[in-house]
Design a protein around this motif. Structure first.
Motif, short mmCIF file in Angstrom:
data_model
loop_
_atom_site.label_atom_id
_atom_site.label_comp_id
_atom_site.label_asym_id
_atom_site.label_seq_id
_atom_site.Cartn_x
_atom_site.Cartn_y
_atom_site.Cartn_z
N VAL A 215 0.86 -1.18 0.00
CA VAL A 215 0.00 0.00 0.00
C VAL A 215 0.89 1.23 0.00
CG1 VAL A 215 -1.98 1.11 1.10
CG2 VAL A 215 -1.61 -1.35 1.39
N PRO A 216 1.29 1.74 -1.16
CA PRO A 216 2.31 2.80 -1.22
C PRO A 216 1.83 4.15 -0.72
CG PRO A 216 1.40 2.38 -3.40
CD PRO A 216 0.83 1.33 -2.50
N ASP A 217 0.48 4.41 -0.68
CA ASP A 217 0.03 5.74 -0.29
C ASP A 217 -0.09 5.89 1.22
OD1 ASP A 217 -1.99 3.86 -0.33
OD2 ASP A 217 -3.57 5.38 -0.45
N LEU A 218 0.24 4.83 1.96
CA LEU A 218 0.19 4.90 3.41
C LEU A 218 1.60 4.96 3.96
CD1 LEU A 218 -2.64 2.34 4.22
CD2 LEU A 218 -2.81 4.74 3.56
N VAL A 219 1.75 5.65 5.10
CA VAL A 219 3.08 5.84 5.68
C VAL A 219 3.10 5.33 7.10
CG1 VAL A 219 3.51 7.87 4.26
CG2 VAL A 219 2.48 8.15 6.50
N PRO A 220 4.28 5.04 7.65
CA PRO A 220 4.37 4.55 9.02
C PRO A 220 3.91 5.58 10.03
CG PRO A 220 6.39 4.14 7.79
CD PRO A 220 5.57 5.05 6.98
N VAL A 221 3.55 5.08 11.22
CA VAL A 221 3.14 5.95 12.32
C VAL A 221 4.32 6.83 12.74
CG1 VAL A 221 2.30 5.99 14.69
CG2 VAL A 221 1.48 4.24 13.11
N GLY A 222 4.00 8.10 13.11
CA GLY A 222 5.01 8.95 13.70
C GLY A 222 5.76 9.83 12.74
N THR A 223 5.31 9.97 11.49
CA THR A 223 6.03 10.81 10.52
C THR A 223 5.25 12.08 10.20
OG1 THR A 223 5.02 9.61 8.69
CG2 THR A 223 7.16 8.82 9.50
N ASP A 224 4.31 12.49 11.06
CA ASP A 224 3.47 13.65 10.79
C ASP A 224 4.15 14.96 11.18
OD1 ASP A 224 1.44 11.93 10.02
OD2 ASP A 224 0.60 11.82 12.04
N GLY A 225 5.05 14.91 12.14
CA GLY A 225 5.61 16.14 12.69
C GLY A 225 6.28 17.02 11.66
N SER A 226 7.03 16.43 10.74
CA SER A 226 7.76 17.24 9.76
C SER A 226 6.81 18.04 8.88
CB SER A 226 8.65 16.35 8.90
OG SER A 226 7.86 15.37 8.24
N GLY A 245 -9.82 13.37 16.15
CA GLY A 245 -10.91 12.75 15.42
C GLY A 245 -10.61 11.28 15.20
N ALA A 246 -11.38 10.68 14.30
CA ALA A 246 -11.22 9.25 14.05
C ALA A 246 -9.82 8.93 13.53
CB ALA A 246 -12.28 8.78 13.05
N ARG A 247 -9.23 9.85 12.74
CA ARG A 247 -7.91 9.61 12.17
C ARG A 247 -6.79 10.31 12.93
NH1 ARG A 247 -11.36 9.95 7.66
NH2 ARG A 247 -11.22 8.14 6.26
N LEU A 248 -7.14 11.10 13.91
CA LEU A 248 -6.13 11.79 14.70
C LEU A 248 -6.45 11.57 16.18
CD1 LEU A 248 -3.62 13.56 14.74
CD2 LEU A 248 -5.10 15.57 14.70
N GLY A 249 -5.90 10.52 16.70
CA GLY A 249 -6.14 10.18 18.09
C GLY A 249 -5.13 9.15 18.57
N GLY A 250 -5.20 8.82 19.83
CA GLY A 250 -4.34 7.78 20.37
C GLY A 250 -2.87 8.06 20.21
N GLU A 251 -2.14 7.05 19.74
CA GLU A 251 -0.70 7.14 19.62
C GLU A 251 -0.28 8.20 18.61
OE1 GLU A 251 3.22 6.15 20.63
OE2 GLU A 251 1.30 5.71 21.58
N ARG A 252 -1.06 8.35 17.53
CA ARG A 252 -0.70 9.34 16.51
C ARG A 252 -0.79 10.76 17.07
NH1 ARG A 252 -2.80 9.52 10.20
NH2 ARG A 252 -0.96 10.67 9.44
N LEU A 253 -1.82 11.03 17.83
CA LEU A 253 -1.97 12.34 18.45
C LEU A 253 -0.84 12.59 19.45
CD1 LEU A 253 -3.68 14.91 18.93
CD2 LEU A 253 -4.98 13.61 20.62
N ARG A 254 -0.50 11.56 20.19
CA ARG A 254 0.56 11.68 21.20
C ARG A 254 1.90 12.02 20.54
NH1 ARG A 254 2.98 6.64 24.62
NH2 ARG A 254 3.94 7.80 26.32
N ARG A 255 2.24 11.32 19.47
CA ARG A 255 3.52 11.57 18.81
C ARG A 255 3.56 12.92 18.13
NH1 ARG A 255 6.91 7.17 18.12
NH2 ARG A 255 6.08 5.18 18.91
N CYS A 268 -2.05 23.40 21.55
CA CYS A 268 -3.30 23.21 22.28
C CYS A 268 -4.14 22.19 21.51
CB CYS A 268 -4.05 24.51 22.48
SG CYS A 268 -4.56 25.35 20.97
N VAL A 269 -5.05 21.55 22.23
CA VAL A 269 -5.89 20.49 21.67
C VAL A 269 -7.35 20.86 21.88
CG1 VAL A 269 -6.47 18.03 21.72
CG2 VAL A 269 -4.11 18.77 22.14
#
Length: 501
Positions: A215-226, A245-255, A268-269
């Motif tokens: 699935v080339p259009d998906l990326v690993p967790v934790g690469t949003d910051g840049s 939201g549904a796509r921004l929560g849990g571990e992804r939001l934390r990182r 702020c959240v």
């Protein structure tokens, strides 16, 4: 610092690209704190010195110095001179609160030192202190609000989340101009497009949770910051607002929080909770979760009893004090046009109970019979309201009475009878209530008021939705101190006459 490239709608007129993040803009001008301190010193030192000298009290200079130092200490203890707080509120209630503490502190010092001045002289000398502090706070608040109307003294906010959630948040931010947050861009997550006018600066890819290279259009967790930090630098944002939201929560939001905070950007959240006053919300940490506890709106108990008793007592005192004015207005109405002095109308009150509302008559006697012929001129035809800016049924004196709100004074009788309160939502007509939705019916959970948020926020200039939102906010979040604030703002609204017709 002026930001000519942004507007309250969120649009960017002249984008700036910079390689480093600027310092957060100030909340107010640098002269706010010296001005507040000078006003507090003047409001205590000069009156105490003058009153003590004129009444022959002992040690007037020493008493003036001690009172001034205590006043500054009380105000400093509550952080009234902090740059981030000056101008952010009208400060009337805070000034009264501090003044009461000052009286207690000085009473304690008097008992310890045996100071022998007259209590009446001390009370008279200290009376100007909250007035000077409150007037200064209101002036600073007005000045800061005007600066923010011009997009000055604001924080440049980058909003991150799913498109629909980002639209909701940015629309609410753009609806008000008295706060420091201006959305200058958004980083989106998931499908969809923005409709609020905020420029999209990027889109975070979906996560790859199965670690499958297929699935080339998906990326690993934790690469949003840049991506978020690049967008923040591009728009010189000094605050990142995350909308979970549904796509921004849990571990992804934390990182993502880690990435933003490690870069030095403010974060702020958004909780998603709206129209709930701050005093009703408390934060608790349970099993690593931050939970927002929301207390229910006050519907019974001591605060409600105190509000009812206070409203009736103040209304009775007002009727006695204003009796000469009421008599003159009654005579003026009688001489201006034929018909009764007072106008009676059925309104819907607390929990849907009908009552008879009293007003000075401002229209011709057959106004109700002429209403059907004016329906085509109704400026609120899509709502339950019936309002015409230049209603031909209004008398000459009636137009002045409405502009000054003096026609409402007989409703003090309704307050004494317990049918209304001094502060509350506008009392609706039965045909309006018949068209209410379940949401709008919540306005009836509290007693209607002689004045309220609707009256001090623009009155008839507000749309139906804006008026309902204010009434619902009051019904769910009212406090006794908030009532005092509305009463103080009512004076200014009456003097200006804004929105009255």
């Amino acid at each position: 610092m002026r930001h000519p490239d942004i507007s309250r709608s969120g649009s960017v007129r002249r984008p700036r690209v910079t390689g480093r993040r600027p310092a957060p803009p100030p909340h107010g001008a640098r002269w706010y704190a010296p001005t507040a301190v000078a006003a507090d010193v003047t409001g205590v030192f000069a009156p105490v010195l003058a009153v003590y000298q004129l009444t022959g009290q002992p040690s007037p200079l020493a008493c003036a110095v001690v009172a001034t130092v205590c006043w500054l200490a009380v105000r400093s203890w509550h952080r009234r001179y902090r740059r981030g707080r000056l101008g952010e509120s009208r400060g009337l209630l805070a000034s009264v609160h501090d003044w009461l503490l000052l009286l207690g502190l000085l009473a304690g010092l008097r008992a310890v030192t045996g100071e022998g001045s007259q209590v009446s002289a001390a009370a008279l000398a200290l009376a100007p202190a909250p007035l000077a502090a409150g007037a200064t706070a209101m002036a600073l608040h007005h000045h800061l609000t005007r600066r923010r109307h011009r997009a000055e003294a604001v924080r440049r906010v980058l909003v991150v989340g799913e498109p629909e959630a980002v639209d909701t948040v940015t629309a609410r931010l753009a609806a008000g101009t008295d706060h420091a947050y201006v959305a200058v861009g958004a980083v989106l997550l998931g499908p969809g497009h923005l409709t609020s006018g905020v420029p999209p600066l990027g889109r975070l890819p979906l996560e790859r949770r199965d670690h499958s290279p297929e699935v080339p259009d998906l990326v690993p967790v934790g690469t949003d910051g840049s991506g978020v930090l690049a967008a923040a630098r591009r728009q010189s944002a000094d605050l990142v607002l995350l909308v979970p939201g549904a796509r921004l929560g849990g571990e992804r939001l934390r990182r993502l929080c880690w990435s933003v905070q490690d870069s030095g950007l403010a974060l702020c959240v958004a909780s998603g909770l709206t129209e709930v006053a701050r005093h009703r919300v408390t934060v608790a940490s349970v099993a690593g979760l931050n939970l927002l506890h929301v207390t229910p709106p006050p519907r019974r108990g001591a605060p409600l009893v105190w509000k009812s008793v206070t409203d009736r007592l103040l209304a009775a005192l007002a009727l006695v004090a204003l009796a000469p004015l009421l008599a003159l207005l009654a005579l003026a109405v009688r001489l201006d046009s034929r018909g009764p002095v007072l106008y009676r109308q059925t309104r819907i009150g607390h929990r849907g109970a009908p009552f008879t509302l009293w007003k000075f008559r401002t229209m011709v006697p057959d106004a109700e019979r002429r209403r059907p012929t004016l329906e085509c001129a109704n400026e609120h035809r899509a709502t339950p309201l019936f309002k015409i800016r230049y209603d031909p049924r209004i008398t000459r004196l009636g137009r002045w009475l409405r502009r000054t709100s003096l026609d409402e004074l007989p409703q003090l009788v309704n307050v004494v009878r317990g049918e209304m309160a001094l502060v509350g939502p506008r009392p609706p007509l039965p045909d309006e209530v018949a068209r209410y939705s379940p949401v709008e019916l919540r306005r009836l959970r509290v007693r209607p008021g002689l004045t309220g948020l609707w009256q001090v926020s623009g009155r008839s200039e507000l749309s139906w939705d804006e008026g309902v939102a204010l009434d619902l906010a009051y019904a769910d979040n009212w406090t006794l101190t908030g009532d005092l604030d509305v009463l103080a703002r009512t004076v200014r609204a009456v003097v200006s006459g804004r929105g009255a017709y």
